[in-house]
Design a protein around this motif. Sequence first.
Motif, PDB file in Angstrom:
ATOM      1  N   LEU A 103       0.793  -1.201  -0.026  1.00 21.11           N
ATOM      2  CA  LEU A 103       0.330  -0.162  -0.034  1.00 21.11           C
ATOM      3  C   LEU A 103       0.709   1.186   0.164  1.00 21.11           C
ATOM      4  CD1 LEU A 103      -2.783  -1.102   2.475  1.00 21.11           C
ATOM      5  CD2 LEU A 103      -2.948  -1.000  -0.146  1.00 21.11           C
ATOM      6  N   GLU A 104       2.076   1.310   0.618  1.00 21.64           N
ATOM      7  CA  GLU A 104       3.019   2.283   0.290  1.00 21.64           C
ATOM      8  C   GLU A 104       3.414   2.676  -0.991  1.00 21.64           C
ATOM      9  OE1 GLU A 104       6.400   3.658   3.488  1.00 21.64           O
ATOM     10  OE2 GLU A 104       7.015   2.151   1.950  1.00 21.64           O
ATOM     11  N   VAL A 105       3.479   1.660  -1.593  1.00 23.40           N
ATOM     12  CA  VAL A 105       3.936   1.704  -3.150  1.00 23.40           C
ATOM     13  C   VAL A 105       2.936   2.326  -3.942  1.00 23.40           C
ATOM     14  CG1 VAL A 105       4.754   0.486  -5.020  1.00 23.40           C
ATOM     15  CG2 VAL A 105       5.764   0.094  -2.966  1.00 23.40           C
ATOM     16  N   LEU A 106       1.630   1.874  -3.609  1.00 22.06           N
ATOM     17  CA  LEU A 106       0.450   2.236  -4.223  1.00 22.06           C
ATOM     18  C   LEU A 106       0.286   3.784  -3.827  1.00 22.06           C
ATOM     19  CD1 LEU A 106      -2.103   1.772  -6.106  1.00 22.06           C
ATOM     20  CD2 LEU A 106      -3.138   1.111  -4.050  1.00 22.06           C
ATOM     21  N   THR A 149       2.735   5.974  -3.119  1.00 21.18           N
ATOM     22  CA  THR A 149       3.717   6.665  -3.604  1.00 21.18           C
ATOM     23  C   THR A 149       3.291   6.802  -5.346  1.00 21.18           C
ATOM     24  OG1 THR A 149       5.234   5.752  -2.386  1.00 21.18           O
ATOM     25  CG2 THR A 149       6.052   6.903  -4.165  1.00 21.18           C
ATOM     26  N   SER A 150       2.456   5.863  -5.726  1.00 17.19           N
ATOM     27  CA  SER A 150       2.328   6.068  -7.152  1.00 17.19           C
ATOM     28  C   SER A 150       1.110   7.177  -7.476  1.00 17.19           C
ATOM     29  CB  SER A 150       1.778   4.591  -7.609  1.00 17.19           C
ATOM     30  OG  SER A 150       0.921   5.043  -8.929  1.00 17.19           O
ATOM     31  N   VAL A 151       0.040   6.903  -6.430  1.00 14.34           N
ATOM     32  CA  VAL A 151      -0.914   8.186  -6.557  1.00 14.34           C
ATOM     33  C   VAL A 151      -0.285   9.654  -6.468  1.00 14.34           C
ATOM     34  CG1 VAL A 151      -2.771   9.081  -5.139  1.00 14.34           C
ATOM     35  CG2 VAL A 151      -2.713   6.647  -5.505  1.00 14.34           C
ATOM     36  N   ALA A 152       0.741   9.853  -5.284  1.00 13.85           N
ATOM     37  CA  ALA A 152       1.234  11.097  -5.358  1.00 13.85           C
ATOM     38  C   ALA A 152       2.106  11.492  -6.502  1.00 13.85           C
ATOM     39  CB  ALA A 152       2.222  10.856  -4.101  1.00 13.85           C
ATOM     40  N   ASN A 153       2.781  10.526  -7.236  1.00 14.16           N
ATOM     41  CA  ASN A 153       3.390  10.689  -8.352  1.00 14.16           C
ATOM     42  C   ASN A 153       2.506  11.204  -9.535  1.00 14.16           C
ATOM     43  OD1 ASN A 153       6.141  10.659  -7.352  1.00 14.16           O
ATOM     44  ND2 ASN A 153       6.093   8.401  -7.845  1.00 14.16           N
ATOM     45  N   VAL A 155      -8.592   3.526  -6.255  1.00  8.61           N
ATOM     46  CA  VAL A 155      -7.600   3.160  -5.509  1.00  8.61           C
ATOM     47  C   VAL A 155      -8.238   2.463  -4.090  1.00  8.61           C
ATOM     48  CG1 VAL A 155      -5.537   3.753  -4.149  1.00  8.61           C
ATOM     49  CG2 VAL A 155      -6.291   4.915  -6.366  1.00  8.61           C
ATOM     50  N   GLU A 156      -7.680   1.332  -3.748  1.00  7.75           N
ATOM     51  CA  GLU A 156      -8.422   0.739  -2.438  1.00  7.75           C
ATOM     52  C   GLU A 156      -7.842   1.150  -1.257  1.00  7.75           C
ATOM     53  OE1 GLU A 156      -6.591  -3.574  -1.936  1.00  7.75           O
ATOM     54  OE2 GLU A 156      -5.160  -2.932  -3.406  1.00  7.75           O
ATOM     55  N   ILE A 157      -6.877   2.160  -1.242  1.00  9.97           N
ATOM     56  CA  ILE A 157      -6.531   2.876   0.230  1.00  9.97           C
ATOM     57  C   ILE A 157      -7.706   3.674   0.705  1.00  9.97           C
ATOM     58  CG2 ILE A 157      -4.855   4.391   1.003  1.00  9.97           C
ATOM     59  CD1 ILE A 157      -2.937   3.729  -0.928  1.00  9.97           C
ATOM     60  N   GLY A 158      -7.807   3.760   1.764  1.00 13.41           N
ATOM     61  CA  GLY A 158      -8.876   4.628   2.457  1.00 13.41           C
ATOM     62  C   GLY A 158      -9.015   6.101   2.065  1.00 13.41           C
ATOM     63  N   SER A 159     -10.226   6.503   2.081  1.00 14.90           N
ATOM     64  CA  SER A 159     -10.244   7.959   1.484  1.00 14.90           C
ATOM     65  C   SER A 159      -9.579   8.973   2.233  1.00 14.90           C
ATOM     66  CB  SER A 159     -11.689   8.342   1.426  1.00 14.90           C
ATOM     67  OG  SER A 159     -12.580   8.187   2.682  1.00 14.90           O
ATOM     68  N   ALA A 160      -9.643   8.867   3.670  1.00 11.81           N
ATOM     69  CA  ALA A 160      -8.802   9.840   4.515  1.00 11.81           C
ATOM     70  C   ALA A 160      -7.276   9.874   4.401  1.00 11.81           C
ATOM     71  CB  ALA A 160      -9.083   9.365   6.064  1.00 11.81           C
ATOM     72  N   TRP A 161      -6.778   8.441   4.002  1.00 10.91           N
ATOM     73  CA  TRP A 161      -5.454   8.358   3.624  1.00 10.91           C
ATOM     74  C   TRP A 161      -4.880   8.984   2.374  1.00 10.91           C
ATOM     75  CZ3 TRP A 161      -2.268   5.931   7.415  1.00 10.91           C
ATOM     76  CH2 TRP A 161      -2.864   5.387   8.158  1.00 10.91           C
ATOM     77  N   PRO A 192       5.308   7.804   2.633  1.00 14.53           N
ATOM     78  CA  PRO A 192       4.656   7.021   3.808  1.00 14.53           C
ATOM     79  C   PRO A 192       3.100   7.290   3.890  1.00 14.53           C
ATOM     80  CG  PRO A 192       6.807   8.302   4.636  1.00 14.53           C
ATOM     81  CD  PRO A 192       6.405   8.736   3.170  1.00 14.53           C
ATOM     82  N   LEU A 193       2.375   6.504   4.138  1.00 16.81           N
ATOM     83  CA  LEU A 193       0.940   6.619   4.503  1.00 16.81           C
ATOM     84  C   LEU A 193       0.777   7.419   5.505  1.00 16.81           C
ATOM     85  CD1 LEU A 193       0.246   2.889   3.605  1.00 16.81           C
ATOM     86  CD2 LEU A 193      -0.823   4.405   2.307  1.00 16.81           C
TER      87      LEU A 193
END
Length: 383
Positions: A26-29, A31-35, A56-62, A83-84
């Motif tokens: 999820l940290e890699v994912l 980082t991809s969102v941030a890029n 993206v499967e990461i929670g909306s708050a993150w 980092p998350l």
Amino acid sequence: MATLTKTLKLPFLRLNQAKAAEFARLEVLNTSVANQILALPKEERRALTSKSFADVEIGSAWVNQTIRNANAKTKVKRFRRLPLETNNQNWTLHKVGDTFSVSFGLLRGIKKRVPLEVHVTSHRELLQALLDGKAKAGSIKLSRSRRGLWYALISVSMDVPDAENTSRWIGVDRGQNVPVTAATPDGPVIFWKAARIRHVRRIFSERRKKLQAAGKHKAVRKLENRERRIITHINHCISKALVALAMRLHAGIRLEDLSGIRQSSKQRKTTKSDAGQNRDYWPFYQLESFVRYKALAAGVAVDAVRPHYTSKTCHHCGAINQRKKHAYVCTRCGHRAHADANAAQNIRDWYGLCCPLELDALVGGPHGPALNPVGQAAAQAVA
């Protein structure tokens, strides 16, 4: 009341391989969102929300925090690792017996509780203050060390009593040869030497040159991180000892305001080529920040004064002279002292003037003391 904010670095207790692998994925994912955000124009970045990354499967708050972090880093072209992180509304602290744990919803719709490993007594006290409502929770960040260990970085804010007004001060002169020279209110001057700092700077500089010539850039980064950790540890030790001294003497700490000193002061080429003397490597601001937050927690007052002529002014008579390395000799009254000790005493007894001038001397009266040539020039300028 002042507000003190600390970040607690707490390892997860017996984190299994499946959870560690999930955190890493999820940290890699993330980082991809941030890029992806960095690749967009600035106008489009400001309009982004978690709905823009609904797939993206990461929670909306993150995701929302990732958007804020990416927008804040205006000069970054690409993240190697981000980092998350989420704010205080999306995680909860729990305690069962003597074990603390945090629960958060890292995946959309799934919330899990992960135990923490807490050994430091002060950390346990702050976590207990969170549960008792005496402290306020901040953000939480999931961070992985270079050894692959996962930590929860928890921000905690709490109100601390304001420092009491005091007339007793410890004057602190910061330098490169002597990191801290402290003039106590009762007279004695204490020195913290810098031989280890200069040695570390020079040794690591030589090692970096050899590694850079060999093209080992990864080893260079590891060496830089190690050097930074050593210097940070030394500054922590000095600031802790200085605040403890102020508490024992029931005094405040008075520092110089050194903002902009790197731009205003010149360096010789020979000085700049020496890693032990180069002012660009001087961590004076880090030391000041450590002193300030430790003093805030201990209820010690901290004051800042103008740095002009504190090293050149005689502490006994106020005349301005030139220091020669560590020696200070006043050409007016003959006062002799260590140059840093003289500066620390000036900072301690600072009243806002670098050189006192008598009115009689300004008008040529017979009662004023004779001024040295520098004082006469200053008197003529004022007149």
